[in-house]
Design a protein around this motif. Structure first.
Motif, PDB file in Angstrom:
ATOM      1  N   GLY A 202     -21.159  42.331   9.296  1.00 57.62           N
ATOM      2  CA  GLY A 202     -20.863  41.562  10.499  1.00 57.62           C
ATOM      3  C   GLY A 202     -19.803  40.498  10.237  1.00 57.62           C
ATOM      4  O   GLY A 202     -18.860  40.350  11.014  1.00 57.62           O
ATOM      5  N   GLY A 203     -19.962  39.764   9.145  1.00 57.01           N
ATOM      6  CA  GLY A 203     -19.017  38.698   8.820  1.00 57.01           C
ATOM      7  C   GLY A 203     -17.615  39.237   8.607  1.00 57.01           C
ATOM      8  O   GLY A 203     -16.637  38.687   9.121  1.00 57.01           O
ATOM      9  N   ILE A 204     -17.529  40.330   7.874  1.00 47.31           N
ATOM     10  CA  ILE A 204     -16.209  40.923   7.610  1.00 47.31           C
ATOM     11  C   ILE A 204     -15.566  41.405   8.907  1.00 47.31           C
ATOM     12  O   ILE A 204     -14.372  41.192   9.148  1.00 47.31           O
ATOM     13  CB  ILE A 204     -16.331  42.078   6.594  1.00 47.31           C
ATOM     14  CG1 ILE A 204     -16.714  41.502   5.233  1.00 47.31           C
ATOM     15  CG2 ILE A 204     -15.022  42.841   6.467  1.00 47.31           C
ATOM     16  CD1 ILE A 204     -17.007  42.553   4.186  1.00 47.31           C
TER      17      ILE A 204
ATOM     18  N   THR B 233     -13.769  43.347  -0.014  1.00 49.98           N
ATOM     19  CA  THR B 233     -14.603  42.196   0.336  1.00 49.98           C
ATOM     20  C   THR B 233     -16.052  42.623   0.497  1.00 49.98           C
ATOM     21  O   THR B 233     -16.980  41.944   0.050  1.00 49.98           O
ATOM     22  CB  THR B 233     -14.116  41.571   1.664  1.00 49.98           C
ATOM     23  OG1 THR B 233     -12.699  41.574   1.674  1.00 49.98           O
ATOM     24  CG2 THR B 233     -14.634  40.163   1.825  1.00 49.98           C
TER      25      THR B 233
ATOM     26  N   CYS C  40     -19.088  41.009  -1.681  1.00 47.98           N
ATOM     27  CA  CYS C  40     -20.184  40.283  -1.033  1.00 47.98           C
ATOM     28  C   CYS C  40     -21.523  40.955  -1.311  1.00 47.98           C
ATOM     29  O   CYS C  40     -22.528  40.288  -1.555  1.00 47.98           O
ATOM     30  CB  CYS C  40     -19.963  40.191   0.465  1.00 47.98           C
ATOM     31  SG  CYS C  40     -18.696  39.023   0.894  1.00 47.98           S
ATOM     32  N   LEU C  41     -21.542  42.283  -1.258  1.00 47.01           N
ATOM     33  CA  LEU C  41     -22.792  43.004  -1.522  1.00 47.01           C
ATOM     34  C   LEU C  41     -23.255  42.722  -2.949  1.00 47.01           C
ATOM     35  O   LEU C  41     -24.423  42.452  -3.199  1.00 47.01           O
ATOM     36  CB  LEU C  41     -22.605  44.506  -1.325  1.00 47.01           C
ATOM     37  CG  LEU C  41     -22.578  45.019   0.105  1.00 47.01           C
ATOM     38  CD1 LEU C  41     -22.374  46.526   0.118  1.00 47.01           C
ATOM     39  CD2 LEU C  41     -23.855  44.658   0.838  1.00 47.01           C
ATOM     40  N   ALA C  42     -22.298  42.744  -3.894  1.00 51.00           N
ATOM     41  CA  ALA C  42     -22.647  42.500  -5.287  1.00 51.00           C
ATOM     42  C   ALA C  42     -23.200  41.095  -5.474  1.00 51.00           C
ATOM     43  O   ALA C  42     -24.028  40.848  -6.340  1.00 51.00           O
ATOM     44  CB  ALA C  42     -21.428  42.715  -6.180  1.00 51.00           C
ATOM     45  N   LEU C  43     -22.734  40.151  -4.621  1.00 53.26           N
ATOM     46  CA  LEU C  43     -23.214  38.773  -4.736  1.00 53.26           C
ATOM     47  C   LEU C  43     -24.538  38.559  -4.000  1.00 53.26           C
ATOM     48  O   LEU C  43     -24.982  37.428  -3.826  1.00 53.26           O
ATOM     49  CB  LEU C  43     -22.151  37.806  -4.220  1.00 53.26           C
ATOM     50  CG  LEU C  43     -20.927  37.668  -5.120  1.00 53.26           C
ATOM     51  CD1 LEU C  43     -19.885  36.757  -4.489  1.00 53.26           C
ATOM     52  CD2 LEU C  43     -21.331  37.117  -6.489  1.00 53.26           C
ATOM     53  N   GLY C  44     -25.141  39.641  -3.533  1.00 52.76           N
ATOM     54  CA  GLY C  44     -26.487  39.529  -2.974  1.00 52.76           C
ATOM     55  C   GLY C  44     -26.550  39.109  -1.524  1.00 52.76           C
ATOM     56  O   GLY C  44     -27.611  38.784  -1.017  1.00 52.76           O
ATOM     57  N   LEU C  45     -25.426  39.110  -0.821  1.00 50.03           N
ATOM     58  CA  LEU C  45     -25.483  38.820   0.613  1.00 50.03           C
ATOM     59  C   LEU C  45     -26.052  40.044   1.321  1.00 50.03           C
ATOM     60  O   LEU C  45     -25.605  41.158   1.082  1.00 50.03           O
ATOM     61  CB  LEU C  45     -24.072  38.509   1.138  1.00 50.03           C
ATOM     62  CG  LEU C  45     -23.967  38.110   2.610  1.00 50.03           C
ATOM     63  CD1 LEU C  45     -24.657  36.787   2.876  1.00 50.03           C
ATOM     64  CD2 LEU C  45     -22.515  38.015   3.054  1.00 50.03           C
ATOM     65  N   PRO C  46     -27.062  39.849   2.191  1.00 51.51           N
ATOM     66  CA  PRO C  46     -27.624  41.021   2.863  1.00 51.51           C
ATOM     67  C   PRO C  46     -26.552  41.848   3.565  1.00 51.51           C
ATOM     68  O   PRO C  46     -25.602  41.307   4.126  1.00 51.51           O
ATOM     69  CB  PRO C  46     -28.601  40.413   3.871  1.00 51.51           C
ATOM     70  CG  PRO C  46     -29.020  39.142   3.246  1.00 51.51           C
ATOM     71  CD  PRO C  46     -27.802  38.633   2.509  1.00 51.51           C
ATOM     72  N   LEU C  47     -26.746  43.157   3.512  1.00 55.45           N
ATOM     73  CA  LEU C  47     -25.820  44.121   4.094  1.00 55.45           C
ATOM     74  C   LEU C  47     -25.432  43.773   5.529  1.00 55.45           C
ATOM     75  O   LEU C  47     -24.263  43.818   5.905  1.00 55.45           O
ATOM     76  CB  LEU C  47     -26.482  45.499   4.031  1.00 55.45           C
ATOM     77  CG  LEU C  47     -25.765  46.636   4.705  1.00 55.45           C
ATOM     78  CD1 LEU C  47     -24.482  46.934   3.963  1.00 55.45           C
ATOM     79  CD2 LEU C  47     -26.658  47.861   4.735  1.00 55.45           C
ATOM     80  N   ALA C  48     -26.453  43.416   6.332  1.00 49.34           N
ATOM     81  CA  ALA C  48     -26.214  43.167   7.750  1.00 49.34           C
ATOM     82  C   ALA C  48     -25.183  42.059   7.946  1.00 49.34           C
ATOM     83  O   ALA C  48     -24.248  42.202   8.738  1.00 49.34           O
ATOM     84  CB  ALA C  48     -27.514  42.786   8.446  1.00 49.34           C
ATOM     85  N   PHE C  49     -25.328  40.960   7.201  1.00 46.42           N
ATOM     86  CA  PHE C  49     -24.439  39.824   7.421  1.00 46.42           C
ATOM     87  C   PHE C  49     -23.081  40.059   6.773  1.00 46.42           C
ATOM     88  O   PHE C  49     -22.063  39.536   7.236  1.00 46.42           O
ATOM     89  CB  PHE C  49     -25.097  38.547   6.910  1.00 46.42           C
ATOM     90  CG  PHE C  49     -26.517  38.405   7.385  1.00 46.42           C
ATOM     91  CD1 PHE C  49     -26.868  38.816   8.667  1.00 46.42           C
ATOM     92  CD2 PHE C  49     -27.509  37.915   6.549  1.00 46.42           C
ATOM     93  CE1 PHE C  49     -28.169  38.723   9.114  1.00 46.42           C
ATOM     94  CE2 PHE C  49     -28.820  37.820   6.993  1.00 46.42           C
ATOM     95  CZ  PHE C  49     -29.145  38.225   8.268  1.00 46.42           C
TER      96      PHE C  49
ATOM     97  N   VAL D 220     -25.637  51.213  -4.110  1.00 45.36           N
ATOM     98  CA  VAL D 220     -25.712  50.659  -2.763  1.00 45.36           C
ATOM     99  C   VAL D 220     -26.794  51.402  -1.979  1.00 45.36           C
ATOM    100  O   VAL D 220     -27.048  52.574  -2.243  1.00 45.36           O
ATOM    101  CB  VAL D 220     -24.339  50.808  -2.057  1.00 45.36           C
ATOM    102  CG1 VAL D 220     -24.365  50.161  -0.694  1.00 45.36           C
ATOM    103  CG2 VAL D 220     -23.239  50.197  -2.906  1.00 45.36           C
TER     104      VAL D 220
END
Lengths: 436, 170
Positions: A29-31, A13, A17-26, A339
């Motif tokens: 945290g979300g996961i 996951t 998510c990282l590949a889809l451009g969601l910032p690392l921090a979120f 990354v």
């Protein structure tokens, strides 16, 4: 859900998510939130708040914004320009000397900053036009700035080292000492490479024309402007290495030194301090939330027993401890091409470091190899950050392809250096060992 | 739509204001630690409170800048694949992945308030030489999370608008 399913699922996951451009921090945290709730119910979620508050109460991390502030003030006081101008006057009739001088200045600038961006951007703006002016080939000019400038990530006060030390639990002061050794070896190899190439290839980086060489008087005078900044570096690094001060205390002293240097150069004013503070909070706000969410992420991963699991897998590997170590470093290198180094620390650090300790590998040595590998990642195509910083500040006729091409020889040099560190650990460990 | 626009503007300026003022907190952290260094190593009269106060201010500083960084799109991300998409597809992806953002911030806010409330009611003290109430500083975590959540919400609304209409909501 069993850990054997949950752990790979979490990392899968994360990568999606990282590949889809969601910032690392979120992403982290979300996961952490989602998997904690799935695995242990909502009762586990309060633990994530404790993990976040733990970050806010970590004294070592206070060094990060302070060192960023120090480098911003020195940067706005145009220290890099002074250093380059002085070093440039000292570069004489030797072929390739301008590139060598650039790497040397990058190394010194690296000791004033914790991030690669400062050195690469500053030297890209200052040194690159000069090297073009003196008909240096672009591959050697770009490569020197790229590799030299990125040393900021490794040579203390390095943010990456502070984050690694705080996450994995290795002494930041000792890692700093090891980082100096590794950084100086890198820098020495780069300079040796540039000068060797220049010696054999006449038109690669020609010597300065005689009329552009500085007189002895000029050379001596040029040293005036760099005394204070160099003094600041010596005091900051010296106080950490001698164990006189913690990294955080040294950082505060460094900020004071930066302010004094700026004042001595008559470049200190309130608007420059304010601008430095604004730049500092933009970076700190980013680092802060990455650390908070990484604390949540790794507390979840570790609660699942991922470190032990990783240890078991590596133990079962054929080839023994060294092969396992090489494997983990190889993973760091591969991830590093895609990354950000900060992410790698939080993803791999808590997994690999305990496993390495289980295998009987010295944790300080491993930590130096780890951050040196991240340093390689910084200039690795296609996505090393420094490549983009550099291509952002060079003229439009320099393409990202040019920058990529210039990086390869320096990547090879860094890998050679890493092999040296593995074969004879003492070259990076003698200084930390001196600390007692 | 007009109300929405002014709400978004309000959130932006709130994040900008907190960012600009909180940015100066680092100077206080610096002064406290620097004075402590002088006091400890030069004057030989260390204090119990300067480093602890600096730690508190740092904690607040480290998290309160998050909303400001988000306003400028400064949170580091990996843009290998992401940058291949046109703006509108990016907005659609952002709307989808924002689920993670909202899970994270809402949980951190909810449980953060819960923890801080308990600490306030019990008047929990710092477990160090400097025995002061810890909770006023603990509250900066939910506060910072709230500000971050607001700015994230503003981004979400803009992305959603862009994804649906293809236009920009300024």
């Amino acid at each position: 859900m069993s850990p054997a399913i949950a752990i790979p699922l979490m990392f899968a996951t994360l990568l999606v998510c990282l590949a889809l451009g969601l910032p690392l921090a979120f992403t982290m945290g979300g996961i952490a939130v989602i998997f904690t709730a799935l695995l242990w119910g909502t009762g586990g979620l309060a633990g994530l708040v404790s993990a976040s508050l733990g970050v806010m109460g970590n004294f070592v991390l206070v060094a990060i914004p302070l060192f960023i502030l120090m480098s911003m003030i020195l940067d706005k006081a145009k220290i890099a320009t002074d250093l380059f101008n002085a070093a440039y006057k000292w570069s004489g009739p030797l072929r390739g000397s301008l590139a060598a001088v650039t790497i040397l200045v990058c190394t010194i600038v690296a000791a004033t900053t914790g991030i690669a961006a400062t050195g690469v951007i500053a030297m890209g703006l200052i040194a690159f036009p000069r090297m073009m002016q003196y008909k240096y080939k672009k591959e050697i000019s770009l490569g020197s700035i790229l590799a030299g400038g990125s040393l900021g990530e490794l040579i203390p006060p390095s943010t990456v080292i502070i984050l690694y030390g705080a996450t994995v639990g290795v002494s930041v002061g000792r890692m700093f000492a090891g980082g100096i050794c590794a950084g100086v070896i890198f820098s020495g190899l780069f300079i040796a490479y540039v000068l060797t190439r220049a010696f054999f290839q006449k038109d690669l980086c020609p010597a300065l024309p005689a009329e552009d060489r500085a007189s002895w008087r000029d050379k001596m005078l040029s040293l005036r402007t760099i005394i204070l900044p160099v003094f600041v570096i010596v005091v900051v690094l010296g106080s950490i290495i001698t164990g006189a001060a913690t990294p955080t205390e040294a950082a505060a002293v460094g900020v004071a030194g930066a302010i004094i240097s700026a004042a001595a150069l008559r470049r200190l004013n309130w608007s420059m301090i304010k601008a430095s503070c604004i730049e500092t909070i933009k970076l700190s706000g980013m680092v802060g939330w990455i650390v908070v969410s990484a604390a949540c992420f790794s507390s979840t991963v570790l609660a699942l027993g991922a470190a032990r699991m990783m240890g078991d897998i590596l133990m079962a590997m054929p080839g023994g401890a060294l092969a396992s170590m090489a494997l983990t470093l190889g993973i760091v290198f591969l991830l590093g091409m895609f990354v950000s180094p900060t992410a790698i620390i939080f993803i791999c650090g808590p997994l690999f470091a305990p496993a390495m300790q289980q295998l009987g590998i010295d944790s300080l040595w491993y930590s130096i190899l780890f951050v040196s590998m991240l340093q390689v990642a910084y200039i690795s195509p296609p996505f090393g950050y420094s490549l983009f910083y550099l291509s952002g500040v060079t003229p439009a006729d320099i393409t990202i392809r040019d920058v990529y091409k210039s990086a390869w020889p320096f990547i090879v040099l860094q890998v050679v250096a890493l092999i040296i560190f593995v074969v004879s650990p003492e070259v990076v460990l003698w200084l930390p060992h001196l600390m007692g | 739509m007009r109300i929405l626009r002014s709400l978004l503007r309000y959130i932006d300026s709130l994040s900008r204001c907190t960012g600009v003022y909180v940015a100066l907190v680092i100077l206080a952290v610096f002064l406290l630690i620097f004075v402590e260094v002088i006091a400890r190593y030069v004057l030989d009269s260390p204090s119990v409170w300067r480093n602890a106060l600096a730690q508190f201010l740092f904690g607040a500083y480290f998290v309160l800048g998050g909303a400001y960084t988000l306003l400028f799109g400064g949170h580091v991300k990996v843009d290998i694949l992401y940058d291949l998409f046109p703006a509108r597809k990016k907005a659609i992806i952002d709307v989808a992945t924002s689920v993670f953002f909202f899970f994270f911030t809402i949980v951190l806010l909810w449980y953060g308030i819960d923890k801080c409330w308990t600490a306030t009611m019990r008047n929990e003290l710092l477990e160090e030489a400097w025995r002061v109430p810890e909770w006023p500083f603990m509250w900066t975590l939910p506060l910072a999370t709230f500000l971050l959540l607001l700015q994230g919400l503003a981004k979400f609304i803009r992305d959603l608008y862009h994804a649906i209409t293809g236009g920009q909501l300024q």
